[in-house]
Motif scaffolding. Sequence first.
Motif, PDB file in Angstrom:
ATOM      1  N   PHE A 176       6.039  -6.353  -2.154  1.00 45.08           N
ATOM      2  CA  PHE A 176       5.950  -5.071  -2.463  1.00 45.08           C
ATOM      3  C   PHE A 176       5.250  -4.173  -1.234  1.00 45.08           C
ATOM      4  CE2 PHE A 176       5.607  -6.762  -6.579  1.00 45.08           C
ATOM      5  CZ  PHE A 176       6.751  -6.314  -7.296  1.00 45.08           C
ATOM      6  N   SER A 177       5.565  -3.116  -0.948  1.00 43.61           N
ATOM      7  CA  SER A 177       4.753  -2.448   0.243  1.00 43.61           C
ATOM      8  C   SER A 177       4.559  -1.098  -0.330  1.00 43.61           C
ATOM      9  CB  SER A 177       5.725  -2.230   1.415  1.00 43.61           C
ATOM     10  OG  SER A 177       5.508  -1.054   2.112  1.00 43.61           O
ATOM     11  N   VAL A 178       3.249  -0.253  -0.299  1.00 46.59           N
ATOM     12  CA  VAL A 178       3.066   0.826  -0.833  1.00 46.59           C
ATOM     13  C   VAL A 178       2.481   1.646   0.409  1.00 46.59           C
ATOM     14  CG1 VAL A 178       1.697   2.048  -2.313  1.00 46.59           C
ATOM     15  CG2 VAL A 178       2.152  -0.282  -2.683  1.00 46.59           C
ATOM     16  N   GLN A 179       3.109   2.809   0.589  1.00 44.80           N
ATOM     17  CA  GLN A 179       2.554   3.913   1.441  1.00 44.80           C
ATOM     18  C   GLN A 179       2.448   5.197   0.963  1.00 44.80           C
ATOM     19  OE1 GLN A 179       6.204   3.389   4.347  1.00 44.80           O
ATOM     20  NE2 GLN A 179       4.498   4.225   5.786  1.00 44.80           N
ATOM     21  N   SER A 180       1.791   6.054   1.630  1.00 49.13           N
ATOM     22  CA  SER A 180       1.548   7.153   1.146  1.00 49.13           C
ATOM     23  C   SER A 180       2.850   8.242   1.554  1.00 49.13           C
ATOM     24  CB  SER A 180       0.251   8.020   1.851  1.00 49.13           C
ATOM     25  OG  SER A 180       0.190   9.331   1.488  1.00 49.13           O
ATOM     26  N   THR A 181       2.847   9.268   0.714  1.00 52.31           N
ATOM     27  CA  THR A 181       4.126  10.369   0.901  1.00 52.31           C
ATOM     28  C   THR A 181       3.490  11.302   1.860  1.00 52.31           C
ATOM     29  OG1 THR A 181       3.643  11.558  -1.170  1.00 52.31           O
ATOM     30  CG2 THR A 181       5.372   9.679  -1.088  1.00 52.31           C
ATOM     31  N   ASN A 182       2.109  11.346   1.658  1.00 52.43           N
ATOM     32  CA  ASN A 182       1.562  12.376   2.598  1.00 52.43           C
ATOM     33  C   ASN A 182       1.414  12.017   4.174  1.00 52.43           C
ATOM     34  OD1 ASN A 182      -0.543  14.279   3.996  1.00 52.43           O
ATOM     35  ND2 ASN A 182      -0.889  14.638   1.635  1.00 52.43           N
ATOM     36  N   PHE A 183       2.000  12.932   5.129  1.00 50.45           N
ATOM     37  CA  PHE A 183       1.971  12.547   6.549  1.00 50.45           C
ATOM     38  C   PHE A 183       0.331  12.411   7.110  1.00 50.45           C
ATOM     39  CE2 PHE A 183       6.488  14.287   7.722  1.00 50.45           C
ATOM     40  CZ  PHE A 183       6.974  13.422   6.909  1.00 50.45           C
ATOM     41  N   ALA A 184      -0.153  12.844   6.480  1.00 53.66           N
ATOM     42  CA  ALA A 184      -1.746  12.992   7.086  1.00 53.66           C
ATOM     43  C   ALA A 184      -2.781  12.114   6.796  1.00 53.66           C
ATOM     44  CB  ALA A 184      -2.189  14.463   7.072  1.00 53.66           C
ATOM     45  N   VAL A 185      -2.399  11.608   5.522  1.00 54.31           N
ATOM     46  CA  VAL A 185      -3.282  10.641   4.903  1.00 54.31           C
ATOM     47  C   VAL A 185      -2.837   9.659   4.272  1.00 54.31           C
ATOM     48  CG1 VAL A 185      -3.567  11.800   2.741  1.00 54.31           C
ATOM     49  CG2 VAL A 185      -5.505  10.973   3.392  1.00 54.31           C
TER      50      VAL A 185
END
Lengths: 849, 202
Positions: free
Chosen positions: A535-544
């Motif tokens: 699994f890979s997790v990323q933020s959907t918020n561009f800035a944080v």
Amino acid sequence: MLRAAIKGVFANKMRLSLTAFAIVIGVAFVAASFVFTDTISARFDALLDTSATGVDVYVRPAPPETGDTFQNAEFGSIPEDTIDSVLTTPGVRIAEGGVVGFAQIVNKEGEAVGGQGPPTLGYSWSIDRSLSPVTIRDGNGRGPEIAGEVVIDANSANGNNLSVGDTITVLTIGAPEEFLLVGIASFGESDSLAGATLAMFTLDEAQRLFGLEGRFSAISVAAESGVTPEELAANISTTTNGDIEVVTAEESNDEQLEAISEGLGFLNIALLAFAAVAVFVGAFIISNTFRIIVAQRTKELALLRAIGATGRQVTWMVVIEALIVGFVASVIGIGVGVLLAIGLGAAMNAFGLNMPEGPLTLLPRTVIVGMAVGLIVTVVSALLPARKAARIPPVAAMNEELARPKRRSLHVRAVVGSITVGLGIAALLVGLFTSVNGGIWFVAIGALVFFLGVSIIAPLAAGPVATVLGWPLPRMFGVAGQLAQDNTRRQPRRTASTASALMIGVALVVFVAVFGASIKSSISSSVTDTFPGDFSVQSTNFAVGVSPTFTEEVRSLSEIGNVSTLKIGSAVVEGSNTTIVAVDPETITTVTSIDVSAGAFESLAETDGVLVLESVMNENGWSVGDSIVIVYPQDPGGPIEIAGTITSTNFGDFIITQSSYAVGFSNSTDYYVFANSADGVAIVDARAAIDGVAADYPNVKVQNKSELIADAEAQIDQMLVLFTGLLFLAIIIAVLGITNTLALAIIERTREIGLLRAVGMVQRQVRRMIRWEAVIIALFGAVMGVGVGLFLGWAVVRALADEGLGSFAVPMGQIVILVLLAGVAGVIAAIYPSWKASRLNILDAIAYE
Amino acid sequence: MGPSGSGKSTLLHTLAGLDTLTEGSVYIGETELGSLKDRDLTILRREEVGFIFQTFNLIPTLNAQENILLPLSIAGVKPDQEWYGKVVDAVGLSDRLDHRPSELSGGQQQRVAAARALVSKPAIVFADEPSGNLDSVASGELLDFMRTAVREFDQTIVMVTHDPIAASYSDRIIFLDDGDIVDEMTDPTPDSILEQMKHLGA
């Protein structure tokens, strides 16, 4: 002569207006780009001006050397007690400290609001309202008074049906928390501050949420009457000490304006680039039109010569015609540009990038540049045909046969064209493959010269290409097909330059398609190569990034085994601003496979040093064991040992440890969280567990390998659609060029068409003849464009091989569709001319003069 | 025949279905032209009418053979090879068939046009000053061929001209003035035509 020129324009209204269209589009893009950015900065200027009236001076942390705090969520801070010395400074009337940090509102559907564009920010609520640009209108509640209360901006509230009294979740760098919505904020007349979403809390609450206990992000200061902001700033500078900076409100506003216009810079560049393409394509069409018009008016121009006009006067007459056309087209273009800018603003609003309200700004500079572009391009394009007009001998007035210019040999053309192509390719390759200064200009001008060169050679190919492309026509449509094919071969220069205009648009579309396909194929192979985890997790918020609380919760799941994270930030490495990556060297290899030299991660853990990309090492002549200086936003840093080399490009140029990162950066969020399922746990169960945690964090997305690839591809596809859409404009201009050339050719061939009609050609056959001529021209342009586009794509992809663009991919399907579309475009281009030709009055056509 | 502005060309154009009548009617064979739509009129021209114009008779991109066969290729009809051979022989162009119009002399171009007018075996051929732009030798060759077409191939030809020598090749002359038929002559010679024209002019 002027009168003759004006009459000439009116006599050729239709053909010239088709030509002018290209100029209108080009000038419109130029004007739109200026109007749009001028308008936005003027509006922000007004907004910031009115919004900061109460504050004279800000006291804030000294800026990090990396600058650009906006992008990587770096919020500096100063100790709370700085305010004591500020308050005792002479000339200070009021001073109040505040904090700013990341906060993202969650709507009633459980979705995070915003984050894909403008920032999502949280602020402390000032006690003294005169120091804040934020107001709460009557009936919109009140400011936060105790912990657990929040005020949000009106735009976010209205857009998500949130009202005072609702309980809302706000995401910060910690765990998501619920707050009571007590007020809805406005900014003067505006509902939103440039589309940013804002959440405001009491000072204590904000300090806790942003991890800034005992600290301020800035202190706002108002001066006593009679003290100027500059004097006040100077006073405060002498009474305070530490790592702080004192700026006037005006300076701070200017900085923000600059940051905003920098942020819009890409848009400006994109608009101007499309303007350049439109103008370039337009130049071909203008040049072609004037050449044909001059040829058709041979008798008239010769008559002028015969009655005593000098060659120079005839040239001037054509140039003045071009000036008139250019002038009218530029004026219309500027008008269209203003409309385009308004449309662009509406589009940005629709995407949630709210622009402040206000009037449109049309500076004299915009008009001057727009007019200059339109006039210069038109006149320069008409110059060659105008020179040619001067060479018409007076005797041509009596006998057109004598006036036919001798067919100049195509050998000269072959030589000149080849040299031009060679120069263009050379400039391209220099720009792409060497580290020359201003490489991008070499590439742009190289491509331009290359296009020109190909268009110079193109007439040589026109005959053979028409023979091949038109081969089926006589077999399918008999004599109408044969005539269509013959007509394209008849004036290879004209056919070729009409096709060349189309070539440019097609080449750019093919280039973008090849580039996009190559990126996509590189992404899927690099994801497959470097991310062996589940699994890979990323933020959907561009800035944080992803909240570290989330990462901890995932780590504690029994269904999940190894977890490791990647953090990123900007730092200054040996004097240049660079993105660096931070990993935990102990665990990173369990979830990723970063290609590094043997023992690099062990050595990184031991020395707390840095890993450097092999090619960067070579370029700088560094070797393992050397020390380099890295300056972080929150820490002056210092020499750090190179612990090993990175041998693949997928993780940037520099990797440091997360313990170094914690010192150097205030941002505690994770850019990537990689996780594997625990031994013996089925993937589906692990997924369910991790999804369960993610449900509380609406701004994270959990993806497996194929979702990760699909997501990245979808983002690239979006970009491709946007670029291709704009480039299609260049194709539309070129298609109008085909229409124009055919319409002019029909005027020339009036008698021929009349003869064909007299001896029995029905209207449908006439239309068919014109239509297939258009299709051949369009296909010729498309085929050249595909060739040129493939070459450009190949060169650029190869040049970027070092940057991680490993594979060169050709989207065959798309290219085939594009060529077919070009054929259809030919059919469309022929609608008007073929209709016109089929309706020719036979008697007029065959009448003798 | 008739002076400039006498209505020769207008008459020819309306007879040939190139122009429409404001009153009266034109028949070619059994067909009344006034009732035909553009498409049917075009097909009728292709099948029943041949044309020879004063200038610009040929499509510059097509060679002589292709120009001769043009009405048939437009119709998508295979030529009658025997008839085509006969016409080409009679017109004396067998060795120039693969030449483009720009490679032919003015006389040759007009003879190609004449051959084209005959090749579809039309009911009638209209010729509008066919020799108007030619020198006397070329003019003679063209008119000889046209006469041969009438004598040997039974082809009806209507020719507009103001040249008495050209007119003398015909069997019957109609004189026009101001749109009216003012006189008629059979079996003319150049001298008798000149005489008649003097008379008309006076």
